[in-house]
Design an enzyme around this catalytic site. Structure first.
Site, PDB file in Angstrom:
ATOM      1  N   ASN A   1       0.872  -1.175   0.000  1.00 12.69           N
ATOM      2  CA  ASN A   1       0.000   0.000   0.000  1.00 12.69           C
ATOM      3  C   ASN A   1       0.912   1.230   0.000  1.00 12.69           C
ATOM      4  O   ASN A   1       1.450   1.599   1.035  1.00 12.69           O
ATOM      5  CB  ASN A   1      -0.901  -0.017   1.245  1.00 12.69           C
ATOM      6  CG  ASN A   1      -1.777   1.220   1.330  1.00 12.69           C
ATOM      7  OD1 ASN A   1      -1.832   2.016   0.392  1.00 12.69           O
ATOM      8  ND2 ASN A   1      -2.473   1.370   2.454  1.00 12.69           N
TER       9      ASN A   1
ATOM     10  N   SER B   1       3.624  -1.529  10.482  1.00  8.78           N
ATOM     11  CA  SER B   1       5.067  -1.510  10.736  1.00  8.78           C
ATOM     12  C   SER B   1       5.774  -2.823  10.422  1.00  8.78           C
ATOM     13  O   SER B   1       6.741  -3.199  11.081  1.00  8.78           O
ATOM     14  CB  SER B   1       5.362  -1.081  12.185  1.00  8.78           C
ATOM     15  OG  SER B   1       4.938   0.257  12.390  1.00  8.78           O
TER      16      SER B   1
ATOM     17  N   HIS C   1      -9.584   1.037   5.064  1.00  4.65           N
ATOM     18  CA  HIS C   1      -8.314   1.338   5.724  1.00  4.65           C
ATOM     19  C   HIS C   1      -8.557   2.376   6.824  1.00  4.65           C
ATOM     20  O   HIS C   1      -9.373   3.282   6.660  1.00  4.65           O
ATOM     21  CB  HIS C   1      -7.297   1.868   4.702  1.00  4.65           C
ATOM     22  CG  HIS C   1      -5.909   1.883   5.237  1.00  4.65           C
ATOM     23  ND1 HIS C   1      -5.470   2.869   6.103  1.00  4.65           N
ATOM     24  CD2 HIS C   1      -4.870   1.025   5.079  1.00  4.65           C
ATOM     25  CE1 HIS C   1      -4.211   2.604   6.436  1.00  4.65           C
ATOM     26  NE2 HIS C   1      -3.823   1.496   5.824  1.00  4.65           N
TER      27      HIS C   1
ATOM     28  N   LYS D   1       0.108   4.202  -0.375  1.00  7.19           N
ATOM     29  CA  LYS D   1      -0.579   5.387   0.166  1.00  7.19           C
ATOM     30  C   LYS D   1      -0.335   6.582  -0.785  1.00  7.19           C
ATOM     31  O   LYS D   1      -0.178   6.371  -1.989  1.00  7.19           O
ATOM     32  CB  LYS D   1      -0.137   5.658   1.603  1.00  7.19           C
ATOM     33  CG  LYS D   1      -0.281   4.401   2.470  1.00  7.19           C
ATOM     34  CD  LYS D   1      -0.148   4.622   3.923  1.00  7.19           C
ATOM     35  CE  LYS D   1      -0.304   3.290   4.655  1.00  7.19           C
ATOM     36  NZ  LYS D   1      -0.267   3.410   6.094  1.00  7.19           N
TER      37      LYS D   1
ATOM     38  N   GLU E   1      -6.978   4.874   7.700  1.00  7.14           N
ATOM     39  CA  GLU E   1      -6.770   6.278   7.290  1.00  7.14           C
ATOM     40  C   GLU E   1      -8.006   6.818   6.578  1.00  7.14           C
ATOM     41  O   GLU E   1      -8.329   7.999   6.701  1.00  7.14           O
ATOM     42  CB  GLU E   1      -5.513   6.377   6.416  1.00  7.14           C
ATOM     43  CG  GLU E   1      -4.258   6.198   7.256  1.00  7.14           C
ATOM     44  CD  GLU E   1      -3.092   5.537   6.540  1.00  7.14           C
ATOM     45  OE1 GLU E   1      -3.074   5.502   5.301  1.00  7.14           O
ATOM     46  OE2 GLU E   1      -2.183   5.045   7.244  1.00  7.14           O
TER      47      GLU E   1
ATOM     48  N   GLU F   1      -5.144  -4.641  10.784  1.00  4.65           N
ATOM     49  CA  GLU F   1      -4.139  -3.595  10.947  1.00  4.65           C
ATOM     50  C   GLU F   1      -4.445  -2.830  12.229  1.00  4.65           C
ATOM     51  O   GLU F   1      -5.277  -1.902  12.207  1.00  4.65           O
ATOM     52  CB  GLU F   1      -4.182  -2.625   9.763  1.00  4.65           C
ATOM     53  CG  GLU F   1      -3.883  -3.258   8.432  1.00  4.65           C
ATOM     54  CD  GLU F   1      -3.336  -2.243   7.429  1.00  4.65           C
ATOM     55  OE1 GLU F   1      -2.273  -2.513   6.867  1.00  4.65           O
ATOM     56  OE2 GLU F   1      -3.938  -1.174   7.243  1.00  4.65           O
TER      57      GLU F   1
ATOM     58  N   GLY G   1       2.527   2.786  10.752  1.00  2.57           N
ATOM     59  CA  GLY G   1       3.467   3.892  10.575  1.00  2.57           C
ATOM     60  C   GLY G   1       4.149   4.341  11.862  1.00  2.57           C
ATOM     61  O   GLY G   1       4.759   5.398  11.905  1.00  2.57           O
TER      62      GLY G   1
HETATM   63  P1  13P Z   1       3.031   0.791   7.669  1.00  2.00           P
HETATM   64  O1  13P Z   1       3.576  -0.495   7.118  1.00  2.00           O
HETATM   65  O2  13P Z   1       3.705   2.011   7.132  1.00  2.00           O
HETATM   66  O3  13P Z   1       2.926   0.764   9.162  1.00  2.00           O
HETATM   67  O4  13P Z   1       1.514   0.894   7.112  1.00  2.00           O
HETATM   68  C1  13P Z   1       0.692  -0.195   7.228  1.00  2.00           C
HETATM   69  C2  13P Z   1      -0.538   0.078   6.458  1.00  2.00           C
HETATM   70  O5  13P Z   1      -1.311   0.950   6.801  1.00  2.00           O
HETATM   71  C3  13P Z   1      -0.766  -0.710   5.247  1.00  2.00           C
HETATM   72  O6  13P Z   1      -2.048  -0.503   4.753  1.00  2.00           O
END
Ligand code: 13P
Length: 253
Positions: free
Chosen positions: A9, A215, A97, A11, A99, A169, A175
């Site tokens: 992903n 992460s 997700h 993003k 976010e 997640e 992150g």
């Molecule tokens: P990170 O791997 O940057 O923590 O993000 C995970 C994520 O949100 C994947 O969709």
């Protein structure tokens, strides 16, 4: 035996040129590894999907979108429909997700509509669930994830449900560099599977792919992916580096 899946992903990162370089570098690494048994899905931002699809056609990875509209078609300025994505060869789509739940206020009704749109247009939803840190600290993580899974997916009939990939997640691990302990991931994956068995059937639960995200990196992927019930990962930051992402894909086998 469920085949492992690793999804990138990206993003909202990378210029077009950087994205192209990343894919080229990744493909070079992939081409040297004939025996890779992992299903790989790359989810770039919308404007890069066509470019990624062109590369994917010559390689072994699939391309997914990071979002879709909850509407089928029409006067919805700025939206991208599942049908459009399908017509350009996209196979997967991330839905729910954290976010999008947080910054775009995507609530259950919208997410259910998006899941329906994806399935109606033959896109495979990668449906994300996960609790916030205060929810885990208050011991409410099961309750939160149960609600997300039920509202987002349990209206589906067995046939439709079986097409879905779930990604656990934990929001506090995204992150932050704070990965869930491998046992915490395994425990939640088992819990989600128990909900699926209760709603559908044990066989359905046994076949459902559940990824871990938060992460994940080249150092910890092996340990997390080798947990029982963890079928691979949804990778954010670490998917922006070809060597690191490739190492994660190899570790998933
Ligand atoms: P990170 O791997 O940057 O923590 O993000 C995970 C994520 O949100 C994947 O969709």
């Amino acid at each position: 035996m469920r085949k492992k899946i690793v999804a990138a992903n990206w993003k909202m990162n990378l210029s077009f040129q950087e994205a192209e370089e990343l894919i080229e570098e990744f493909i070079d690494l992939l081409s040297e590894e004939e025996e890779l048994q992992t299903d790989i899905i790359v989810c770039p931002p919308f404007p890069y999907l066509e470019m990624a699809g062109d590369y994917a056609a010559e390689s072994s990875f699939k391309v997914g979108a990071q979002n879709i509209s909850s509407f089928q078609a029409g006067a919805y300025t700025g939206e991208v429909s599942a049908g459009m994505l399908k017509s350009m060869g996209v196979s997967h789509c991330i839905i729910g997700h954290s976010e999008r739940r947080k910054y775009f206020h995507e609530e259950e009704k919208i997410l259910t509509a998006k899941v329906n749109q994806a399935l109606a247009n033959e896109l495979i939803p990668i449906f994300c669930v996960g609790e916030l840190l205060p929810e885990r600290e208050a011991g409410k993580h099961h309750q939160v994830v149960r609600k997300q899974v039920r509202h987002g997916l349990f209206h589906l009939d067995t046939n439709e449900f079986e097409k879905v990939i779930i990604a656990y997640e934990p929001v506090w691990a995204i992150g932050t560099g704070m990965t869930a302990l491998p046992e915490q991931a395994a425990e939640m994956h088992a819990y989600i599977r128990s909900l699926i068995a209760e709603r559908y059937h044990q066989d359905v639960a046994d076949r459902t792919k559940i990824l871990y995200g938060g992460s994940c990196n080249a150092q910890n992927a092996n340990q997390i992916f080798s947990q029982p019930g963890v079928d691979g990962g949804l990778i954010g930051g670490a998917s922006l580096n070809a060597t690191e992402f490739f190492t994660i894909c190899k570790n998933a086998q």
